[in-house]
Design a protein around this motif. Structure first.
Motif, PDB file in Angstrom:
ATOM      1  N   ARG A 119       0.852  -1.267  -0.044  1.00 16.60           N
ATOM      2  CA  ARG A 119       0.037   0.092   0.010  1.00 16.60           C
ATOM      3  C   ARG A 119       0.889   1.346   0.032  1.00 16.60           C
ATOM      4  O   ARG A 119       1.886   1.498   0.740  1.00 16.60           O
ATOM      5  N   ILE A 120       0.693   2.177  -0.866  1.00  6.86           N
ATOM      6  CA  ILE A 120       1.463   3.358  -1.113  1.00  6.86           C
ATOM      7  C   ILE A 120       0.800   4.580  -1.333  1.00  6.86           C
ATOM      8  O   ILE A 120      -0.441   4.635  -2.189  1.00  6.86           O
ATOM      9  N   GLU A 121       1.022   5.801  -0.513  1.00 10.40           N
ATOM     10  CA  GLU A 121       0.552   6.749  -0.598  1.00 10.40           C
ATOM     11  C   GLU A 121       1.164   7.806  -1.487  1.00 10.40           C
ATOM     12  O   GLU A 121       2.228   8.018  -1.001  1.00 10.40           O
ATOM     13  N   LEU A 122       0.747   7.945  -2.750  1.00 13.92           N
ATOM     14  CA  LEU A 122       1.518   9.004  -3.431  1.00 13.92           C
ATOM     15  C   LEU A 122       1.755  10.190  -2.803  1.00 13.92           C
ATOM     16  O   LEU A 122       2.931  10.739  -2.929  1.00 13.92           O
ATOM     17  N   ASP A 123       0.870  10.624  -2.079  1.00 10.01           N
ATOM     18  CA  ASP A 123       1.221  11.963  -1.460  1.00 10.01           C
ATOM     19  C   ASP A 123       2.429  12.083  -0.686  1.00 10.01           C
ATOM     20  O   ASP A 123       2.934  13.071  -0.498  1.00 10.01           O
ATOM     21  N   GLU A 124       2.641  11.039  -0.125  1.00 14.98           N
ATOM     22  CA  GLU A 124       3.772  10.708   1.040  1.00 14.98           C
ATOM     23  C   GLU A 124       5.030  10.991   0.323  1.00 14.98           C
ATOM     24  O   GLU A 124       5.977  11.447   0.623  1.00 14.98           O
ATOM     25  N   ILE A 125       5.138  10.214  -0.823  1.00 12.13           N
ATOM     26  CA  ILE A 125       6.396  10.569  -1.746  1.00 12.13           C
ATOM     27  C   ILE A 125       6.773  11.816  -2.180  1.00 12.13           C
ATOM     28  O   ILE A 125       7.768  12.573  -2.185  1.00 12.13           O
ATOM     29  N   GLU A 126       5.598  12.366  -2.591  1.00 18.33           N
ATOM     30  CA  GLU A 126       5.458  13.914  -3.045  1.00 18.33           C
ATOM     31  C   GLU A 126       5.685  14.865  -1.943  1.00 18.33           C
ATOM     32  O   GLU A 126       6.657  15.619  -2.099  1.00 18.33           O
ATOM     33  N   LYS A 127       5.487  14.616  -0.863  1.00 21.83           N
ATOM     34  CA  LYS A 127       5.813  15.413   0.297  1.00 21.83           C
ATOM     35  C   LYS A 127       7.243  15.498   0.570  1.00 21.83           C
ATOM     36  O   LYS A 127       7.964  16.370   0.811  1.00 21.83           O
ATOM     37  N   GLN A 128       7.943  14.251   0.581  1.00 23.39           N
ATOM     38  CA  GLN A 128       9.389  14.117   0.714  1.00 23.39           C
ATOM     39  C   GLN A 128      10.066  14.933  -0.481  1.00 23.39           C
ATOM     40  O   GLN A 128      11.100  15.400  -0.240  1.00 23.39           O
ATOM     41  N   LEU A 129       9.685  14.582  -1.832  1.00 20.79           N
ATOM     42  CA  LEU A 129      10.255  15.226  -2.736  1.00 20.79           C
ATOM     43  C   LEU A 129      10.318  16.824  -2.827  1.00 20.79           C
ATOM     44  O   LEU A 129      11.165  17.457  -2.872  1.00 20.79           O
TER      45      LEU A 129
ATOM     46  N   ILE B 192      13.343  21.801  -5.321  1.00 14.94           N
ATOM     47  CA  ILE B 192      12.207  21.215  -6.067  1.00 14.94           C
ATOM     48  C   ILE B 192      10.880  21.951  -5.616  1.00 14.94           C
ATOM     49  O   ILE B 192      10.662  22.195  -4.441  1.00 14.94           O
ATOM     50  N   LYS B 193      10.478  22.542  -6.800  1.00  8.12           N
ATOM     51  CA  LYS B 193       9.215  23.560  -6.378  1.00  8.12           C
ATOM     52  C   LYS B 193       8.038  22.617  -6.158  1.00  8.12           C
ATOM     53  O   LYS B 193       7.013  23.003  -5.312  1.00  8.12           O
ATOM     54  N   ASP B 194       7.600  21.661  -7.127  1.00  9.19           N
ATOM     55  CA  ASP B 194       6.403  20.793  -7.104  1.00  9.19           C
ATOM     56  C   ASP B 194       6.834  19.461  -7.513  1.00  9.19           C
ATOM     57  O   ASP B 194       7.960  19.187  -8.215  1.00  9.19           O
ATOM     58  N   ALA B 195       5.904  18.560  -7.234  1.00  5.79           N
ATOM     59  CA  ALA B 195       6.232  17.174  -7.574  1.00  5.79           C
ATOM     60  C   ALA B 195       5.012  16.445  -7.687  1.00  5.79           C
ATOM     61  O   ALA B 195       3.913  16.464  -7.017  1.00  5.79           O
ATOM     62  N   VAL B 196       4.659  15.598  -8.796  1.00  7.56           N
ATOM     63  CA  VAL B 196       3.548  14.779  -9.068  1.00  7.56           C
ATOM     64  C   VAL B 196       4.195  13.341  -9.141  1.00  7.56           C
ATOM     65  O   VAL B 196       5.015  12.995  -9.928  1.00  7.56           O
ATOM     66  N   VAL B 197       3.586  12.082  -8.311  1.00 13.30           N
ATOM     67  CA  VAL B 197       4.141  10.870  -8.242  1.00 13.30           C
ATOM     68  C   VAL B 197       2.781  10.179  -8.727  1.00 13.30           C
ATOM     69  O   VAL B 197       1.642  10.570  -8.344  1.00 13.30           O
ATOM     70  N   VAL B 198       2.888   9.382  -9.704  1.00  7.00           N
ATOM     71  CA  VAL B 198       1.990   8.472 -10.410  1.00  7.00           C
ATOM     72  C   VAL B 198       2.396   6.967 -10.569  1.00  7.00           C
ATOM     73  O   VAL B 198       3.663   6.665 -10.711  1.00  7.00           O
ATOM     74  N   LYS B 199       1.346   5.962 -10.683  1.00 10.04           N
ATOM     75  CA  LYS B 199       1.778   4.839 -10.929  1.00 10.04           C
ATOM     76  C   LYS B 199       1.691   4.543 -12.423  1.00 10.04           C
ATOM     77  O   LYS B 199       0.795   4.742 -13.214  1.00 10.04           O
ATOM     78  N   LYS B 200       2.817   3.844 -13.013  1.00 16.46           N
ATOM     79  CA  LYS B 200       2.590   3.628 -14.463  1.00 16.46           C
ATOM     80  C   LYS B 200       3.036   2.014 -14.874  1.00 16.46           C
ATOM     81  O   LYS B 200       3.683   1.588 -14.030  1.00 16.46           O
ATOM     82  N   THR B 201       2.566   1.518 -15.853  1.00 13.22           N
ATOM     83  CA  THR B 201       3.378   0.551 -16.429  1.00 13.22           C
ATOM     84  C   THR B 201       4.524   0.735 -17.355  1.00 13.22           C
ATOM     85  O   THR B 201       4.400   1.403 -18.468  1.00 13.22           O
ATOM     86  N   VAL B 202       5.836   0.264 -16.739  1.00 13.62           N
ATOM     87  CA  VAL B 202       6.818   0.266 -17.826  1.00 13.62           C
ATOM     88  C   VAL B 202       7.536  -1.189 -17.827  1.00 13.62           C
ATOM     89  O   VAL B 202       7.496  -1.852 -17.155  1.00 13.62           O
ATOM     90  N   SER B 203       7.474  -1.207 -19.373  1.00 13.44           N
ATOM     91  CA  SER B 203       8.104  -2.767 -19.919  1.00 13.44           C
ATOM     92  C   SER B 203       7.318  -3.855 -19.020  1.00 13.44           C
ATOM     93  O   SER B 203       7.740  -4.745 -18.383  1.00 13.44           O
ATOM     94  N   ASN B 204       5.974  -3.732 -18.985  1.00 15.81           N
ATOM     95  CA  ASN B 204       4.850  -4.785 -18.699  1.00 15.81           C
ATOM     96  C   ASN B 204       5.114  -4.871 -16.966  1.00 15.81           C
ATOM     97  O   ASN B 204       4.733  -5.668 -16.517  1.00 15.81           O
ATOM     98  N   LYS B 205       5.649  -3.947 -16.350  1.00 16.67           N
ATOM     99  CA  LYS B 205       5.855  -3.706 -15.070  1.00 16.67           C
ATOM    100  C   LYS B 205       5.370  -2.491 -14.360  1.00 16.67           C
ATOM    101  O   LYS B 205       5.357  -1.486 -14.897  1.00 16.67           O
TER     102      LYS B 205
ATOM    103  N   ALA C  82       5.215   0.569 -12.010  1.00 14.58           N
ATOM    104  CA  ALA C  82       6.366   1.457 -11.401  1.00 14.58           C
ATOM    105  C   ALA C  82       5.839   2.519 -10.941  1.00 14.58           C
ATOM    106  O   ALA C  82       4.756   3.180 -11.366  1.00 14.58           O
ATOM    107  N   LEU C  83       6.662   3.204 -10.051  1.00 17.81           N
ATOM    108  CA  LEU C  83       6.455   4.684  -9.526  1.00 17.81           C
ATOM    109  C   LEU C  83       7.067   5.628 -10.449  1.00 17.81           C
ATOM    110  O   LEU C  83       8.218   5.373 -10.701  1.00 17.81           O
TER     111      LEU C  83
END
Length: 373
Positions: A314-324, A330-343, A345-346
């Motif tokens: 379980r991952i809160e994307l906001d939690e990673i954005e807050k650390q970034l 770093i002025k702003d950050a958006v973290v998303v889940k994507k599919t990269v090479s069929n896997k 990834a964040l």
């Protein structure tokens, strides 16, 4: 680790390594044979239903993990429910179950403590074996393992990488949980295993399992009906019950609901709220969308918020954005889940005040977040 030790107020640590940096704690090295030479009689049973069974840390939107408190009562209710739902727990046979889950994941309880309580034979794997489909295949073949549990993504990896499916034909029960179960994976399992039963488990860490259903013959994958002494409500924004087929927010109430979050009264108050329909009960606000079908089974439609699951974690994307964004450049950050090479990834997208070295960002995050984040 330091944060969790401090937050949990742990006084004793079981370890298999030399941890001199934790000198203020009582360390018990399980590899030290001397610790097995003292008293051998059974301990007095002093546990009560409201006592804590375990504390497990899971991702939180505040930048630090939340310690979820589960009671003995929660697990006791789960044990008593499962023996009436799952075929291999009903028949009293000495089935063989393979444990491939890390001890720090709550579904580990299902394939160890739960299994032992029903008289099953448990085959434990180590960290090296858990990551190798070839080693898992070898263990299944040599021991004629009948039962496996995994997250759907882990199950897919093993299924795709088994060298010879004839070596794993002894498997006739598969439990999948921790993330949504794709119907394509269910169909692939059915086509590769003879007379297999496939179960779909549902429930956040705050309630452990609240639903389990045999999905072997389902046309559309559901999360089934609630287990014993458990209520699942589909509510609108005003916390009013919605009719069949209408999508709303999932709330879980009953004997499966945990005690709350360790040392986090505000988050506990926001997520563990008074059940308006049953006196004296609390319900947990899951953050998932769902709807009741006319057969009283529930379809889960995913998250309302910015939380995702990758490999069952379980991952809160906001939690990673807050650390970034805590980094000076770093002025702003958006973290998303994507599919990269069929896997899965964040991926992080950054707005920089001035150019910052990517390796420095990764090094910073490694010191602030768990490896899987």
């Amino acid at each position: 680790i330091e944060y969790m030790l401090e937050d949990s107020e742990a006084t004793i640590i079981l370890t298999s390594q030399n941890r001199r940096n934790l000198a203020d704690k009582k360390l018990i090295n399980v590899k030290d044979e001397r610790i097995y030479e003292n008293h051998k009689e059974n301990l007095e049973n002093i546990s009560k239903p409201e006592d804590l069974s375990y504390l497990i840390y899971t991702s939180g939107s505040t930048g630090t993990p939340k310690g979820v408190m589960l009671k003995q009562k929660n697990l006791s209710n789960f044990y008593n429910s499962m023996k009436n739902i799952i075929e291999y727990l009903k028949d009293g046979k000495n089935h063989k179950i393979l444990s491939i889950t890390t001890v720090s994941f709550d579904i580990f309880i299902f394939e160890t403590v739960m299994a032992l309580s029903r008289g099953l034979n448990v085959y434990l794997t180590n960290e090296i074996e858990q990551k190798s489909s070839i080693l898992i295949e070898k263990i299944i073949k040599e021991n004629k393992i009948e039962i496996m549990q995994a997250t759907p993504s882990v199950m897919k990896v093993h299924l795709d990488n088994f060298d010879n499916l004839n070596n794993v034909k002894s498997i006739n029960y598969i439990m999948l949980s921790g993330e949504p179960l794709p119907i394509a994976l269910r169909d692939k399992l059915i086509s590769n295993f003879e007379n297999v039963h496939i179960y779909n488990g549902y429930g956040p860490s705050e309630t452990f399992y609240s639903n389990i259903v045999d999905v072997t013959n389902q046309k559309e994958i559901t999360i089934g009906k609630p287990i014993s002494n458990t209520h699942i409500y589909i509510l609108n924004k005003n916390k009013k019950i919605l009719p069949f087929g209408t999508i709303g927010e999932i709330y879980i109430s009953g004997d499966c609901v945990g005690k709350g979050y360790m040392n986090k009264p505000k988050q506990t108050k926001n997520s563990f709220i008074k059940d308006p329909f049953v006196n004296g009960m609390r319900m947990y606000k899951v953050g998932d969308l769902g709807a009741y079908e006319k057969n009283h089974e529930i379809i889960c439609y995913g998250r309302i918020d910015n939380q995702v699951k990758i490999r069952g974690l379980r991952i809160e994307l906001d939690e990673i954005e807050k650390q970034l964004t805590a980094l000076n450049n770093i002025k702003d950050a958006v973290v998303v889940k994507k599919t990269v090479s069929n896997k899965e990834a964040l991926c992080a997208f950054l707005v920089e005040k001035e150019q910052i070295d990517e390796d420095k960002i990764r090094k910073y995050l490694r010191n602030k977040l768990p490896q899987y984040m």
